[in-house]
Design a protein around this motif. Structure first.
Motif, mmCIF file in Angstrom:
data_model
loop_
_atom_site.group_PDB
_atom_site.id
_atom_site.type_symbol
_atom_site.label_atom_id
_atom_site.label_comp_id
_atom_site.label_asym_id
_atom_site.label_seq_id
_atom_site.Cartn_x
_atom_site.Cartn_y
_atom_site.Cartn_z
ATOM 1 N N PRO A 27 0.834 -1.204 0.000
ATOM 2 C CA PRO A 27 0.000 0.000 0.000
ATOM 3 C C PRO A 27 0.868 1.252 0.000
ATOM 4 N N SER A 28 0.435 2.278 -0.736
ATOM 5 C CA SER A 28 1.265 3.465 -0.906
ATOM 6 C C SER A 28 1.580 4.153 0.417
ATOM 7 N N ASP A 29 0.643 4.126 1.386
ATOM 8 C CA ASP A 29 0.940 4.762 2.674
ATOM 9 C C ASP A 29 2.014 3.997 3.428
ATOM 10 N N VAL A 30 2.005 2.678 3.326
ATOM 11 C CA VAL A 30 3.046 1.863 3.956
ATOM 12 C C VAL A 30 4.379 2.108 3.261
ATOM 13 N N ALA A 31 4.363 2.151 1.932
ATOM 14 C CA ALA A 31 5.582 2.417 1.170
ATOM 15 C C ALA A 31 6.164 3.778 1.548
ATOM 16 N N ALA A 32 5.293 4.774 1.736
ATOM 17 C CA ALA A 32 5.762 6.120 2.099
ATOM 18 C C ALA A 32 6.419 6.111 3.472
ATOM 19 N N GLU A 33 5.825 5.420 4.429
ATOM 20 C CA GLU A 33 6.414 5.350 5.772
ATOM 21 C C GLU A 33 7.740 4.591 5.759
ATOM 22 N N CYS A 34 7.790 3.509 5.008
ATOM 23 C CA CYS A 34 9.033 2.737 4.908
ATOM 24 C C CYS A 34 10.127 3.558 4.232
ATOM 25 N N ASP A 35 9.764 4.283 3.179
ATOM 26 C CA ASP A 35 10.736 5.125 2.493
ATOM 27 C C ASP A 35 11.268 6.207 3.423
ATOM 28 N N ALA A 36 10.388 6.815 4.199
ATOM 29 C CA ALA A 36 10.816 7.852 5.151
ATOM 30 C C ALA A 36 11.772 7.261 6.192
ATOM 31 N N ALA A 37 11.485 6.052 6.663
ATOM 32 C CA ALA A 37 12.373 5.400 7.628
ATOM 33 C C ALA A 37 13.733 5.112 6.981
ATOM 34 N N VAL A 95 22.019 -2.093 0.984
ATOM 35 C CA VAL A 95 20.779 -2.827 1.263
ATOM 36 C C VAL A 95 19.609 -1.853 1.409
ATOM 37 N N ILE A 96 19.817 -0.773 2.145
ATOM 38 C CA ILE A 96 18.744 0.201 2.352
ATOM 39 C C ILE A 96 18.353 0.838 1.014
ATOM 40 N N GLU A 97 19.320 1.111 0.154
ATOM 41 C CA GLU A 97 19.005 1.656 -1.171
ATOM 42 C C GLU A 97 18.178 0.659 -1.988
ATOM 43 N N SER A 98 18.471 -0.640 -1.868
ATOM 44 C CA SER A 98 17.674 -1.666 -2.553
ATOM 45 C C SER A 98 16.242 -1.676 -2.019
ATOM 46 N N MET A 99 16.121 -1.496 -0.714
ATOM 47 C CA MET A 99 14.790 -1.426 -0.114
ATOM 48 C C MET A 99 14.032 -0.221 -0.666
ATOM 49 N N ARG A 100 14.724 0.907 -0.727
ATOM 50 C CA ARG A 100 14.076 2.130 -1.210
ATOM 51 C C ARG A 100 13.596 1.978 -2.651
ATOM 52 N N LEU A 102 12.292 -0.580 -3.978
ATOM 53 C CA LEU A 102 10.991 -1.237 -3.908
ATOM 54 C C LEU A 102 9.918 -0.253 -3.462
ATOM 55 N N PHE A 103 10.192 0.514 -2.430
ATOM 56 C CA PHE A 103 9.187 1.439 -1.904
ATOM 57 C C PHE A 103 8.909 2.583 -2.876
ATOM 58 N N ARG A 104 9.957 3.090 -3.526
ATOM 59 C CA ARG A 104 9.798 4.228 -4.432
ATOM 60 C C ARG A 104 8.978 3.863 -5.669
ATOM 61 N N ARG A 105 9.003 2.610 -6.066
ATOM 62 C CA ARG A 105 8.265 2.203 -7.260
ATOM 63 C C ARG A 105 6.790 2.536 -7.124
ATOM 64 N N TYR A 106 6.260 2.474 -5.919
ATOM 65 C CA TYR A 106 4.842 2.750 -5.728
ATOM 66 C C TYR A 106 4.529 4.230 -5.909
ATOM 67 N N PHE A 107 5.487 5.109 -5.574
ATOM 68 C CA PHE A 107 5.295 6.531 -5.839
ATOM 69 C C PHE A 107 5.355 6.785 -7.340
ATOM 70 N N ASP A 108 6.338 6.170 -7.992
ATOM 71 C CA ASP A 108 6.513 6.362 -9.430
ATOM 72 C C ASP A 108 5.296 5.840 -10.199
ATOM 73 N N GLU A 109 4.798 4.655 -9.797
ATOM 74 C CA GLU A 109 3.634 4.081 -10.470
ATOM 75 C C GLU A 109 2.399 4.944 -10.253
ATOM 76 N N THR A 110 2.239 5.452 -9.041
ATOM 77 C CA THR A 110 1.089 6.310 -8.750
ATOM 78 C C THR A 110 1.159 7.584 -9.572
ATOM 79 N N GLU A 111 2.343 8.171 -9.656
ATOM 80 C CA GLU A 111 2.512 9.395 -10.447
ATOM 81 C C GLU A 111 2.237 9.133 -11.926
ATOM 82 N N ALA A 112 2.730 8.014 -12.430
ATOM 83 C CA ALA A 112 2.505 7.674 -13.838
ATOM 84 C C ALA A 112 1.013 7.444 -14.107
#
Length: 128
Positions: A27-37, A95-100, A102-112
């Motif tokens: 979910p985009s809200d979860v992805a946003a929180e994970c990205d912020a962390a 590793v954290i960049e690899s995690m990001r 995954l999380f950032r893809r949901y922002f990019d997909e939503t924007e697209a």
């Protein structure tokens, strides 16, 4: 005894591939929180890398051979070897960049999707 450390980058790359295939979603809200962390943790790791480099150029510990030996030993723990702190911290950052990714893809997909929807609505709107 062999190191049996998990390959965390491969794990997150696998999760990215699953997201590409549509077999997992976040979910985009979860992805946003994970990205912020991740952003917060990356800043912390970057500061630790700076601090590790500073240890390598620390003020001399004295003229005694034992003090110089101890300083050199701590310096090697901080930087300069494949098992030193700066390398370990970089591995964590990777590793954290690899995690990001995954999380950032949901922002990019939503924007697209938003952009495409706006274009579709504009195309269907009759001219005035």
């Amino acid at each position: 005894m062999a190191d049996s450390q998990p390959d965390l980058i491969a794990h997150w790359q696998n999760l990215n591939a699953q997201a590409d295939a549509g077999t997992i979603t976040i979910p985009s809200d979860v992805a946003a929180e994970c990205d912020a962390a991740c952003v917060t943790y990356l800043a912390h790791l970057d500061k630790m890398k700076v601090d590790a480099r500073a240890m390598d150029v620390a003020t001399p510990w004295g003229a005694l051979k034992s003090a110089q030996d101890l300083q050199a030993r701590f310096g090697r723990l901080a930087t300069g070897t494949d098992r030193s702190l700066d390398i370990i911290l970089q591995q964590h950052i990777d590793v954290i960049e690899s995690m990001r990714m995954l999380f950032r893809r949901y922002f990019d997909e939503t924007e697209a999707t938003d952009t495409q929807t706006a274009a579709n609505v504009t195309a269907l709107t009759p001219p005035n």
